[in-house]
Scaffold this motif. Structure first.
Motif, PDB file in Angstrom:
ATOM      1  N   ILE A  72       0.550  -1.244  -0.287  1.00  0.00           N
ATOM      2  CA  ILE A  72      -0.438   0.149   0.335  1.00  0.00           C
ATOM      3  C   ILE A  72       1.073   0.626   0.313  1.00  0.00           C
ATOM      4  N   SER A  73       0.110   2.329  -0.802  1.00  0.00           N
ATOM      5  CA  SER A  73       1.462   3.359  -1.496  1.00  0.00           C
ATOM      6  C   SER A  73       0.809   3.953   0.085  1.00  0.00           C
ATOM      7  N   THR A  74       1.895   5.119   0.189  1.00  0.00           N
ATOM      8  CA  THR A  74       1.454   6.506   1.347  1.00  0.00           C
ATOM      9  C   THR A  74       1.195   7.590   0.821  1.00  0.00           C
ATOM     10  N   ALA A  75       1.422   7.195  -0.692  1.00  0.00           N
ATOM     11  CA  ALA A  75       0.989   8.670  -0.861  1.00  0.00           C
ATOM     12  C   ALA A  75      -0.392  10.048  -0.658  1.00  0.00           C
ATOM     13  N   GLY A  76       0.494  11.095  -0.363  1.00  0.00           N
ATOM     14  CA  GLY A  76      -1.656  11.570  -0.708  1.00  0.00           C
ATOM     15  C   GLY A  76      -1.872  11.680   1.043  1.00  0.00           C
ATOM     16  N   LEU A  77      -1.246  10.826   1.690  1.00  0.00           N
ATOM     17  CA  LEU A  77      -1.513  10.343   3.466  1.00  0.00           C
ATOM     18  C   LEU A  77      -0.755  11.433   4.403  1.00  0.00           C
ATOM     19  N   SER A  78      -1.735  11.540   5.487  1.00  0.00           N
ATOM     20  CA  SER A  78      -1.177  12.446   6.542  1.00  0.00           C
ATOM     21  C   SER A  78      -1.667  11.832   7.320  1.00  0.00           C
ATOM     22  N   LEU A 104       2.826  12.419   5.044  1.00  0.00           N
ATOM     23  CA  LEU A 104       3.870  10.845   5.030  1.00  0.00           C
ATOM     24  C   LEU A 104       4.665  11.066   3.966  1.00  0.00           C
ATOM     25  N   THR A 105       5.915  10.778   4.023  1.00  0.00           N
ATOM     26  CA  THR A 105       6.617  10.511   2.681  1.00  0.00           C
ATOM     27  C   THR A 105       5.953   9.957   2.306  1.00  0.00           C
ATOM     28  N   THR A 106       6.108   9.421   0.622  1.00  0.00           N
ATOM     29  CA  THR A 106       5.749   8.920  -0.251  1.00  0.00           C
ATOM     30  C   THR A 106       6.682   7.322   0.012  1.00  0.00           C
ATOM     31  N   ALA A 107       5.896   6.968   0.106  1.00  0.00           N
ATOM     32  CA  ALA A 107       6.572   5.602  -0.244  1.00  0.00           C
ATOM     33  C   ALA A 107       5.777   4.287  -0.287  1.00  0.00           C
ATOM     34  N   PRO A 111      13.824   4.046  16.628  1.00  0.00           N
ATOM     35  CA  PRO A 111      14.375   3.765  15.681  1.00  0.00           C
ATOM     36  C   PRO A 111      14.042   4.355  14.134  1.00  0.00           C
ATOM     37  N   THR A 112      15.257   4.188  13.264  1.00  0.00           N
ATOM     38  CA  THR A 112      15.193   5.145  12.125  1.00  0.00           C
ATOM     39  C   THR A 112      13.626   5.529  11.886  1.00  0.00           C
ATOM     40  N   PRO A 113      12.646   6.742  11.843  1.00  0.00           N
ATOM     41  CA  PRO A 113      11.419   6.966  10.700  1.00  0.00           C
ATOM     42  C   PRO A 113      11.528   6.970   9.845  1.00  0.00           C
ATOM     43  N   ASP A 114      10.342   6.376   9.168  1.00  0.00           N
ATOM     44  CA  ASP A 114      10.082   6.911   8.015  1.00  0.00           C
ATOM     45  C   ASP A 114       9.469   8.144   7.435  1.00  0.00           C
ATOM     46  N   THR A 115       8.901   8.397   8.754  1.00  0.00           N
ATOM     47  CA  THR A 115       8.514  10.181   8.335  1.00  0.00           C
ATOM     48  C   THR A 115       8.941  10.614   9.779  1.00  0.00           C
ATOM     49  N   SER A 116       9.714  12.133   8.512  1.00  0.00           N
ATOM     50  CA  SER A 116       9.268  13.065  10.100  1.00  0.00           C
ATOM     51  C   SER A 116       8.889  14.149  10.008  1.00  0.00           C
ATOM     52  N   GLY A 117       9.072  14.676  11.357  1.00  0.00           N
ATOM     53  CA  GLY A 117       7.790  16.020  11.387  1.00  0.00           C
ATOM     54  C   GLY A 117       8.592  16.649  12.934  1.00  0.00           C
ATOM     55  N   SER A 118       7.853  17.532  12.967  1.00  0.00           N
ATOM     56  CA  SER A 118       8.071  18.689  14.528  1.00  0.00           C
ATOM     57  C   SER A 118       6.621  19.287  14.720  1.00  0.00           C
ATOM     58  N   PHE A 151       5.447   1.015   9.780  1.00  0.00           N
ATOM     59  CA  PHE A 151       5.417   2.479   9.170  1.00  0.00           C
ATOM     60  C   PHE A 151       5.641   3.017  10.818  1.00  0.00           C
ATOM     61  N   LEU A 152       7.052   3.695  10.627  1.00  0.00           N
ATOM     62  CA  LEU A 152       7.411   4.380  11.446  1.00  0.00           C
ATOM     63  C   LEU A 152       7.001   6.272  11.307  1.00  0.00           C
ATOM     64  N   VAL A 153       6.199   7.489  12.233  1.00  0.00           N
ATOM     65  CA  VAL A 153       6.418   8.300  11.606  1.00  0.00           C
ATOM     66  C   VAL A 153       6.471   8.705  12.775  1.00  0.00           C
ATOM     67  N   GLN A 154       7.008   9.713  12.942  1.00  0.00           N
ATOM     68  CA  GLN A 154       7.636  10.678  14.382  1.00  0.00           C
ATOM     69  C   GLN A 154       6.932  11.660  13.958  1.00  0.00           C
ATOM     70  N   THR A 155       6.799  12.229  14.924  1.00  0.00           N
ATOM     71  CA  THR A 155       5.942  13.667  14.859  1.00  0.00           C
ATOM     72  C   THR A 155       6.799  14.612  15.374  1.00  0.00           C
ATOM     73  N   THR A 156       7.600  14.897  16.530  1.00  0.00           N
ATOM     74  CA  THR A 156       7.981  16.072  17.094  1.00  0.00           C
ATOM     75  C   THR A 156       9.795  16.036  16.901  1.00  0.00           C
TER      76      THR A 156
END
Length: 1017
Positions: A63-69, A85-88, A113-120, A96-101
């Motif tokens: 499943i693609s993460t394109a266009g997801l949040s 989300l980073t497209t993957a 662990p190395t996140p698949d998407t990072s943000g603040s 799929f690990l999303v670091q939010t801060t």
């Protein structure tokens, strides 16, 4: 004001079903699931330096993460923070690990662990909030209500966590971290691939968090695994076996499967290899070494030679060792005069004992090393809340670790029990051990005057009683679902005393277990609750029910003594949990149905019979009347409608024809064979005239005597019940011995406003019916006139309320209302017989004094009752015939093993002077409720025994010698007095005519041949 739109229940149901269907359809439409949420990142003592949201692909396709949040909202707020989300591509079975801060400098906590998407952002709460996985990147700030959120098709998955989250999937939010350090806990989907669309069921809290990125997981379609721990709850230092069950890939077939676990959280290796058991299971026995407590998820990795991989986790609950405390120390030293609370309440303890009894949600253990203090119990209940584990068996010695609690709460029970609860951890020590010798209970250890606390030193212990005598029938219930079929189900328990103890009777005053009424007088009598009672439960420990009546004798009773059933609101005493192995064949049966004696040749009889919710099959009969200005309700609706003086739909139950036939057969047996076909029967709780007619017809058919009785009741036309449950009152009149001269209803259309309310309520729910009858005295002899009243007064429910005066005031006002009415009859020289269910004892219960008001007998002063009675309303006083019975014969009802009178026959004094007396037909109150199902016995026709009054029938006066002035007086008055049937003349005359009638009658009484009696008419 225009009324708001009302939807029919059927339409509301369909609408809600449609919303739910469309909502559920939206969730998970893209297949991805939120599998873990952590909002404590970077906070004090945090496990990790950043917040994260973990996503999982449970499907068999990428499943693609394109266009997801990922979007976040506070507990009560809107979605204002979105992270694209980073497209993957998330592979099947992968995370799929999303670091939010962004971690602080220096960071607090370990790096993710190395996140698949990072943000603040979003910056999430550790304990409560809402997280959505959204098909789109614009914040859903327009979804301002939960209904809008649930209906938003853009939301792929939604998790509300923490108890105050304003929106969630299913029946409730996911649990949120609640312990002292919430920054070391995350909210995790219990099984990553399981989604029931119910946050509360799908998620749990673990510590520490287990963030997983896209390197975790495996091909769902090729290789998968599940894991479990046995035992799943352990104490640090104990061992547990971790087992992984693998489903191999099939194309190509998996070979050389290997399983490793990251056991660092319990003191093990990061790459611990599991042993191949040869049956697709892999296991490892670990000694748990950790300072943490709570739920721990252990990551498991599975791989094969074909380069497939899969992942799962094993959840383990760990507790830290608790101090080892003996059972008698946990219980503490019991007082025999007051409640005693364990000194360890709220503390985690470990204790050991032998299993003595097993319930569906717990078990009892007892120490094998008792102390020498007779006041310290050696047994305790372990509350598991569900079926105990297999390690719990009678005779097994187990070690239990849990939290000491009190149940019921000390505020809810005078005799609360001590238990070990809080998801106790149970460890088997040994099997097949002998049980401790039971303590023998004797009559000197449990006396009627000894108080509530006599047996508390034996709480949780095995006890034995050489002989017990039942003081009630085996209890049961008729559920709402069963009432249309009128089927009773046994609950397997009854009340008993140690043989040799007199039967307990209700005594005057307020029960000592009741909550005090604010401002209640200080001199009210106190009822001691009959502490000699014991509840014997024959089924809770797995045995078969013992169905008995009062007076049954049970020899050599052995079981566990329990106080967890002793809630004050139920007035239950200690409970003896009977051993499942008790020999039920040795029970000596109790009493059988006790008919009343036949009437003498010169007596007529009037019976009072509450026949308990006697409904028919016809919904058209389900009506009741509500006086103007009072709120009425249709059926079970809770929506009030202000009555203009109109009928409403009652809550009467339309029973099946088979059930109705059975009830008719039973009541016919009762009236014919137990009450000996009285001349008049007052009926309480018959639905209406239709039911009363059917009862009369059934009796006539069964007796083989056409037209044996004529029935009178409320006909939903001229006379109505005012009871929302649809029950009413009525009469059966034997045609061969009684002439009906008049029939009417009184007390209808009256209301009052309780002092604790602003809304008026109906005064007389079942307005009393009055029958003016003539008892036949033979050919050419005038009938003996009597006036019979049927009462069914306000129930005792609510009489002890500390916040509402409604019941107490209603009961008193009803008594005053009818007493004033009877006084008019008595003043007119009528012979009055008033029978029915008075819902009052023959003495004051400390809350009301209604029988005293009713009869003007022994009215208590205001400082001895909460709602005082009123003296002098009837003069001379009336007589309650029940008071002429010996004390040990005064009962028509049994409540929690205490015999008591609710059903009375009250009469004017000249009837007593002529020899009136009464007896109770014991056919209902003392018998097992399951007898209700048997049409061949009169036993349990209802829950009340019937009262039967016997009255001397005077010989007719055929002549009289009067002086001329008396003859003249008699002639002048008789024209107005001869037709008194139904009180029509007296009730409807006005002004001087009514005044003349009254004084004329008084003069005739003064000059009659039998002073004080209106003879011979």
């Amino acid at each position: 004001m225009r009324p708001s739109l009302k939807l029919s229940p059927r339409f509301s149901y369909l609408l809600s079903a449609f919303v739910l269907f469309t909502t559920v359809s939206a969730f998970g439409q893209a297949g991805l699931l939120i599998s873990q949420i952590y909002g404590g990142g970077g906070n004090s003592n945090a496990s990790y330096s950043a917040d994260f949201v973990e996503i999982y692909n449970p499907t068999s396709s990428p499943i693609s993460t394109a266009g997801l949040s990922v979007q976040y909202a506070s507990a009560a707020g809107n979605f204002t923070q979105a992270l694209k989300l980073t497209t993957a591509t998330i592979q099947p079975g992968h995370y799929f690990l999303v670091q939010t801060t962004t971690p602080a400098a220096p960071p607090v906590g370990a790096s993710l662990p190395t996140p698949d998407t990072s943000g603040s952002s979003p910056n999430m709460s550790a304990t409560v909030g809402k997280v959505a996985l959204v098909n789109g990147t614009t914040a859903l700030s327009g979804d301002t209500t939960c209904a809008l959120i649930l209906a938003d098709a853009a939301i792929i998955d939604l998790v509300g966590y923490g108890s105050t989250a304003s929106c969630f999937k299913g029946s409730g939010p996911a649990p949120g971290p609640t312990s002292t350090n919430t920054n070391t806990q995350s909210v995790i989907r219990t099984v990553s691939s399981t989604n029931t669309n119910n946050n509360s069921a799908d998620f749990t809290v673990i510590s520490p968090p287990t963030p997983r990125n896209s390197t975790f997981g495996g091909s769902t379609g090729a290789l998968s695994a599940t894991g479990a721990a046995n035992p799943a709850s352990v104490i640090a230092g104990q061992t547990t076996t971790l087992t992984v069950t693998v489903t191999p890939a099939t194309s190509p077939v998996s070979t050389n499967i290997g399983v490793t676990g990251d056991l660092r959280l319990i003191g093990g290796s990061q790459t611990q290899a599991f042993t191949d058991n040869g049956n697709s299971t892999f296991s490892f026995t670990a000694t748990v070494t950790t300072a943490s407590s709570g739920s721990i998820a252990l990551p498991i990795t599975v791989s094969d030679a074909e380069a497939n991989s899969a992942s799962t986790s094993i959840t383990l609950t760990v507790s830290q060792p608790a101090p080892n405390v003996a059972i008698h120390d946990i219980q503490g030293v019991k007082s025999t005069t007051a409640a005693t609370i364990s000194p360890f309440v709220g503390q985690k303890v470990q204790t050991t004992g032998v299993v003595t009894s097993i319930l569906s949600n717990g078990f009892f253990i007892q120490s094998q090393s008792p102390d020498n203090n007779p006041l310290t119990p050696e047994g305790v209940e372990v509350f598991t809340s569900s079926k105990p584990p297999a390690t719990v068996a009678i005779g097994n010695i187990v070690t239990v670790t849990g939290t000491v609690a009190t149940f019921p709460a000390a505020t809810a029970s005078h005799t609360p029990a001590t238990e070990i609860s809080g998801s106790p951890i149970i460890t088997l020590v040994s099997t097949g051990n002998p049980l401790p010798a039971p303590v023998t209970l004797t009559t000197s250890m449990l006396t009627p005057s000894g108080g509530l606390y006599q047996l508390t030193p034996y709480e949780g212990m095995r006890v034995t009683v050489p002989s017990m005598t039942s003081v009630s029938g085996t209890n049961g219930s008729i559920t709402d679902a069963n009432e249309p079929n009128e089927l009773a189900t046994s609950v397997g328990y009854f009340y008993a005393v140690i043989s040799g103890t007199p039967r307990p009777f209700r005594e005057p005053g307020i029960d000592i277990r009741d909550v005090p009424i604010p401002g209640e007088p200080a001199n009210i009598a106190q009822f001691d609750d009959n502490p000699e009672r014991i509840l014997v439960d024959t089924t809770i420990a797995g045995g078969t029910s013992i169905e008995i009546s009062t007076g049954a004798v049970l020899p050599n009773v052995t079981g566990v003594l329990d106080f967890t059933f002793s809630n004050d609101s139920f007035y239950d005493p200690s409970r003896l949990i009977l051993d499942a192995t008790y020999d039920r064949t040795q029970v000596v049966p109790g009493m059988t149905v006790q008919p009343v004696p036949p009437a003498a040749a010169n007596e007529f009889t009037v019976a009072s019979f509450n026949i308990e919710r006697f409904y028919n099959t016809n919904s058209a009969d389900d009506l009741y009347y509500v006086p103007a200005g009072v709120n009425g309700f249709n059926g079970s609706s809770s929506t009030p409608i202000l009555s203009s003086g109109q009928t409403f739909i009652s809550e009467a139950v339309d029973i099946t024809q088979a059930a109705y036939t059975r009830r008719l057969q039973k009541v016919s047996l009762a009236i014919r064979n137990v009450l000996n076909t009285p001349d008049i029967v007052t009926l309480e709780e018959c639905e209406n005239q239709s039911v009363a007619n059917d009862i009369a017809n059934q009796i006539s058919t069964d007796a083989g005597i056409p037209n044996l009785y004529t029935a009178y009741s409320t006909d939903n036309s001229t006379f109505f019940s005012q009871d929302g449950t649809g029950i009413s009152v009525g009469f059966l009149v034997k045609n061969s011995t009684v002439d009906k001269l008049g029939f009417t209803q009184f007390g209808q259309n009256e209301s009052f406003t309780p002092t604790t309310s602003s809304n008026p309520i109906t005064l007389n729910d079942r307005p009393w019916l009055v029958l003016n009858a003539g008892i036949k005295r033979g050919a050419n002899a005038k009938d003996y006139p009597v006036t019979v009243i049927v009462n069914h007064m306000k129930a005792l429910t609510g009489v002890n309320s500390p916040t509402s005066t409604s019941t107490r005031q209603k009961k008193e006002l009803q008594a005053e209302d009818i007493a004033k009415y009877i006084q008019t009859l008595q003043a007119a020289g009528q012979h009055v017989i008033s029978g029915g269910d008075f819902n009052a004892f023959e003495f004051s219960d400390g809350y009301t004094d209604t029988l005293a008001t009713y009869t003007n007998t022994n009215v208590l002063p205001a400082n001895q009752v909460v709602q005082p009675g009123v003296a002098g309303l009837v003069n001379p006083p009336l007589t309650d015939l029940a008071l002429l019975l010996p004390q040990n014969q005064r009962w028509s009802y049994s409540e929690d093993g205490s015999a008591q009178i609710l059903d009375h026959i009250v009469v004017t004094p000249e009837l007593v002077a002529a020899g009136a007396h009464m007896a109770y037909a014991h056919l209902d109150a003392d018998f097992p409720l399951t007898a209700y199902n048997d049409a061949t016995t009169p036993a349990r026709t209802s829950d009340h025994d019937a009262a039967v009054g016997y009255f001397t029938l005077p010989a007719p006066v055929v002549s009289a010698t009067l002086t001329p002035p008396r003859r003249l007086l008699r002639f002048r008055c008789s024209r107005q007095l001869l037709d008194w049937a139904g009180l029509h003349l007296y009730q409807h005359r006005r002004g001087s005519d009514r005044h003349h009638w009254y004084h004329c009658h008084r003069r005739l009484r003064r000059h009659s041949e039998l002073p004080g009696n209106p003879q011979p008419w």
